[in-house]
Motif scaffolding. Structure first.
Motif, mmCIF file in Angstrom:
data_model
loop_
_atom_site.group_PDB
_atom_site.id
_atom_site.type_symbol
_atom_site.label_atom_id
_atom_site.label_comp_id
_atom_site.label_asym_id
_atom_site.label_seq_id
_atom_site.Cartn_x
_atom_site.Cartn_y
_atom_site.Cartn_z
ATOM 1 N N HIS A 101 0.818 -1.221 0.000
ATOM 2 C CA HIS A 101 0.000 0.000 0.000
ATOM 3 C C HIS A 101 0.850 1.269 0.000
ATOM 4 O O HIS A 101 0.452 2.278 -0.568
ATOM 5 C CB HIS A 101 -0.990 -0.043 1.172
ATOM 6 C CG HIS A 101 -1.957 -1.175 1.024
ATOM 7 N ND1 HIS A 101 -2.927 -1.185 0.046
ATOM 8 C CD2 HIS A 101 -2.053 -2.360 1.671
ATOM 9 C CE1 HIS A 101 -3.596 -2.330 0.116
ATOM 10 N NE2 HIS A 101 -3.094 -3.057 1.087
ATOM 11 N N ALA A 102 2.039 1.193 0.595
ATOM 12 C CA ALA A 102 2.940 2.353 0.539
ATOM 13 C C ALA A 102 3.399 2.567 -0.896
ATOM 14 O O ALA A 102 3.462 3.705 -1.386
ATOM 15 C CB ALA A 102 4.139 2.135 1.457
ATOM 16 N N VAL A 103 3.694 1.464 -1.575
ATOM 17 C CA VAL A 103 4.130 1.546 -2.974
ATOM 18 C C VAL A 103 3.048 2.193 -3.832
ATOM 19 O O VAL A 103 3.303 3.127 -4.594
ATOM 20 C CB VAL A 103 4.464 0.123 -3.498
ATOM 21 C CG1 VAL A 103 4.479 0.082 -5.006
ATOM 22 C CG2 VAL A 103 5.800 -0.361 -2.947
ATOM 23 N N ARG A 104 1.828 1.733 -3.704
ATOM 24 C CA ARG A 104 0.781 2.237 -4.596
ATOM 25 C C ARG A 104 0.338 3.649 -4.225
ATOM 26 O O ARG A 104 -0.144 4.401 -5.054
ATOM 27 C CB ARG A 104 -0.396 1.259 -4.674
ATOM 28 C CG ARG A 104 -1.305 1.267 -3.495
ATOM 29 C CD ARG A 104 -2.355 0.158 -3.587
ATOM 30 N NE ARG A 104 -3.283 0.241 -2.487
ATOM 31 C CZ ARG A 104 -4.432 0.919 -2.515
ATOM 32 N NH1 ARG A 104 -4.804 1.549 -3.599
ATOM 33 N NH2 ARG A 104 -5.208 0.963 -1.461
ATOM 34 N N ARG A 105 0.582 4.040 -2.957
ATOM 35 C CA ARG A 105 0.203 5.403 -2.547
ATOM 36 C C ARG A 105 1.195 6.427 -3.096
ATOM 37 O O ARG A 105 0.838 7.570 -3.357
ATOM 38 C CB ARG A 105 0.120 5.469 -1.017
ATOM 39 C CG ARG A 105 -0.549 6.719 -0.517
ATOM 40 C CD ARG A 105 -0.945 6.602 0.943
ATOM 41 N NE ARG A 105 -2.026 5.654 1.126
ATOM 42 C CZ ARG A 105 -1.989 4.594 1.926
ATOM 43 N NH1 ARG A 105 -0.919 4.334 2.636
ATOM 44 N NH2 ARG A 105 -3.015 3.779 2.020
ATOM 45 N N ASN A 106 2.456 6.026 -3.230
ATOM 46 C CA ASN A 106 3.463 6.868 -3.906
ATOM 47 C C ASN A 106 3.701 8.225 -3.235
ATOM 48 O O ASN A 106 3.835 9.258 -3.894
ATOM 49 C CB ASN A 106 3.071 7.085 -5.381
ATOM 50 C CG ASN A 106 4.256 7.494 -6.235
ATOM 51 O OD1 ASN A 106 5.368 7.007 -6.043
ATOM 52 N ND2 ASN A 106 4.041 8.405 -7.175
ATOM 53 N N VAL A 107 3.743 8.207 -1.906
ATOM 54 C CA VAL A 107 4.124 9.432 -1.172
ATOM 55 C C VAL A 107 5.602 9.716 -1.455
ATOM 56 O O VAL A 107 6.398 8.792 -1.648
ATOM 57 C CB VAL A 107 3.859 9.236 0.345
ATOM 58 C CG1 VAL A 107 4.476 10.359 1.168
ATOM 59 C CG2 VAL A 107 2.354 9.146 0.603
ATOM 60 N N ASP A 108 5.968 10.983 -1.500
ATOM 61 C CA ASP A 108 7.335 11.379 -1.850
ATOM 62 C C ASP A 108 8.289 11.129 -0.674
ATOM 63 O O ASP A 108 8.506 12.008 0.165
ATOM 64 C CB ASP A 108 7.342 12.865 -2.246
ATOM 65 C CG ASP A 108 8.675 13.263 -2.849
ATOM 66 O OD1 ASP A 108 9.466 12.358 -3.203
ATOM 67 O OD2 ASP A 108 8.921 14.475 -2.970
ATOM 68 N N MET A 109 8.846 9.931 -0.630
ATOM 69 C CA MET A 109 9.760 9.519 0.445
ATOM 70 C C MET A 109 10.596 8.366 -0.096
ATOM 71 O O MET A 109 10.404 7.940 -1.243
ATOM 72 C CB MET A 109 8.940 9.069 1.675
ATOM 73 C CG MET A 109 7.976 7.946 1.359
ATOM 74 S SD MET A 109 6.692 7.708 2.618
ATOM 75 C CE MET A 109 7.583 6.717 3.790
ATOM 76 N N SER A 110 11.512 7.859 0.701
ATOM 77 C CA SER A 110 12.298 6.717 0.210
ATOM 78 C C SER A 110 12.235 5.572 1.225
ATOM 79 O O SER A 110 12.000 5.785 2.423
ATOM 80 C CB SER A 110 13.747 7.130 -0.057
ATOM 81 O OG SER A 110 14.271 7.832 1.045
ATOM 82 N N TYR A 111 12.436 4.371 0.703
ATOM 83 C CA TYR A 111 12.391 3.160 1.534
ATOM 84 C C TYR A 111 13.613 2.309 1.181
ATOM 85 O O TYR A 111 13.737 1.825 0.049
ATOM 86 C CB TYR A 111 11.096 2.392 1.252
ATOM 87 C CG TYR A 111 10.884 1.137 2.090
ATOM 88 C CD1 TYR A 111 11.236 1.098 3.444
ATOM 89 C CD2 TYR A 111 10.294 0.006 1.542
ATOM 90 C CE1 TYR A 111 11.021 -0.037 4.208
ATOM 91 C CE2 TYR A 111 10.060 -1.138 2.306
ATOM 92 C CZ TYR A 111 10.428 -1.152 3.642
ATOM 93 O OH TYR A 111 10.214 -2.281 4.403
ATOM 94 N N VAL A 112 14.502 2.171 2.158
ATOM 95 C CA VAL A 112 15.755 1.437 1.931
ATOM 96 C C VAL A 112 15.715 0.158 2.758
ATOM 97 O O VAL A 112 15.669 0.213 3.993
ATOM 98 C CB VAL A 112 16.971 2.300 2.343
ATOM 99 C CG1 VAL A 112 18.274 1.537 2.095
ATOM 100 C CG2 VAL A 112 16.965 3.626 1.582
ATOM 101 N N VAL A 113 15.712 -0.979 2.085
ATOM 102 C CA VAL A 113 15.605 -2.264 2.788
ATOM 103 C C VAL A 113 16.952 -2.979 2.776
ATOM 104 O O VAL A 113 17.535 -3.220 1.722
ATOM 105 C CB VAL A 113 14.534 -3.168 2.145
ATOM 106 C CG1 VAL A 113 14.449 -4.492 2.904
ATOM 107 C CG2 VAL A 113 13.173 -2.475 2.163
#
Ligand code: SF4
Length: 280
Positions: A101-113
């Motif tokens: 859901h974070a992916v599809r919402r596309n808020v301007d931020m980054s996710y580093v796994v």
């Protein structure tokens, strides 16, 4: 700008998370951010300690829930640079629903796994990205199920930026994270970040031999079909930006959303930063 805190990491010597974090700090500095406008949100796991080791606003939340917290932070204060970090166990098991859901919402931020294909903090159980035949304490004959492909999950969920990095390749790693930060939308970077204590299969040597740098191929990240083919090529390990939608419009800039973000009273962030400094 110095994003490094004065806390000494307790990660095992040689852990890939050192390189992953160094690249994150470099990328944030290169994009003109500083600790006063940066918010790191982390989940649970060895990776989850990162908010203590970086000098910025930070929140070490509960297992698998870093993404909704990060989205909340960004929605409450769009001026902040929000970077969410976590591990493969945190993000792709209990956090998998939030990831989609974070992916599809596309808020301007980054996710580093930090993907080390094992649960490190709890001493070596099979994780969602562990190989099917990887023998661990909880899977003596291997998990006997195919690993989650997080990049495929992201692409299928409508991702606008998908990249793969490797913590040991310092320069390239920092560049890739920088591209994710600069992306207009949700910049997702899966990082091979080897666990030197509990994973003797997905090692530095394995990744060094296996990785193909997309910059040395004719890959076009704007071509979704090319991205899909590379992401589904299970026998290959690619590094670089796999997919980027250049026309991405972040959630908060969409018609019907723009202007509806919370307004922060003047002066609140300054006071909050003083409190954080006092606490640590
Ligand atoms: Fe790193 Fe593995 Fe040690 Fe955790 S257990 S700090 S992931 S090497």
């Amino acid at each position: 700008t110095d994003f490094k805190s004065d806390k000494q990491p307790t990660w095992c010597p040689g852990c890939g998370d050192f390189g992953t974090m160094n690249g994150m700090m470099k990328a944030l500095a290169e994009t003109g951010n500083d600790p006063d406008n940066t918010f790191i949100v982390a989940g649970i796991g060895c990776s989850g300690k990162i908010g203590t080791y970086m000098h910025s606003y930070a929140l070490h939340g509960v297992h698998g829930r870093a993404l909704p917290v990060g989205i909340g932070v960004k929605m409450a204060n769009p001026d902040l640079e929000v970077m969410v970090s976590g591990g493969d166990g945190d993000g792709y098991s209990i956090g998998a629903g939030h990831f989609i859901h974070a992916v599809r919402r596309n808020v301007d931020m980054s996710y580093v796994v930090m993907d080390n294909r094992i649960y490190g903090l709890t001493k070596g159980q099979a994780s969602p990205t562990s190989r099917e035949d990887f023998e661990t304490s909880t899977s003596p004959d291997g998990p006997n199920q195919p690993p989650v492909n997080p990049k495929a999950l992201a692409l299928a969920s409508g991702a606008t930026f998908i990249a793969q990095s490797f913590s040991s390749n310092a320069q390239r790693h920092a560049e890739i994270v920088q591209q994710a930060v600069e992306h207009d939308g949700f910049g997702f970077v899966n990082v091979y970040s080897p666990c030197v204590t509990f994973n003797d299969v997905d090692t530095y040597d394995y990744f060094r031999d296996a990785i193909v740098d997309l910059d040395e191929t004719d890959h076009d990240p704007s071509d979704r079909d090319q991205a899909k083919d590379k992401i589904l090529e299970s026998e290959k390990e690619y590094m670089g930006v796999l997919y980027q939608d250049e026309d991405s419009v972040p959630f908060e800039e969409r018609e019907g959303v723009e202007g509806s973000m919370a307004e922060i009273p003047d002066g609140a962030p300054e006071g909050a930063m003083d409190l954080v400094r006092e606490f640590y």
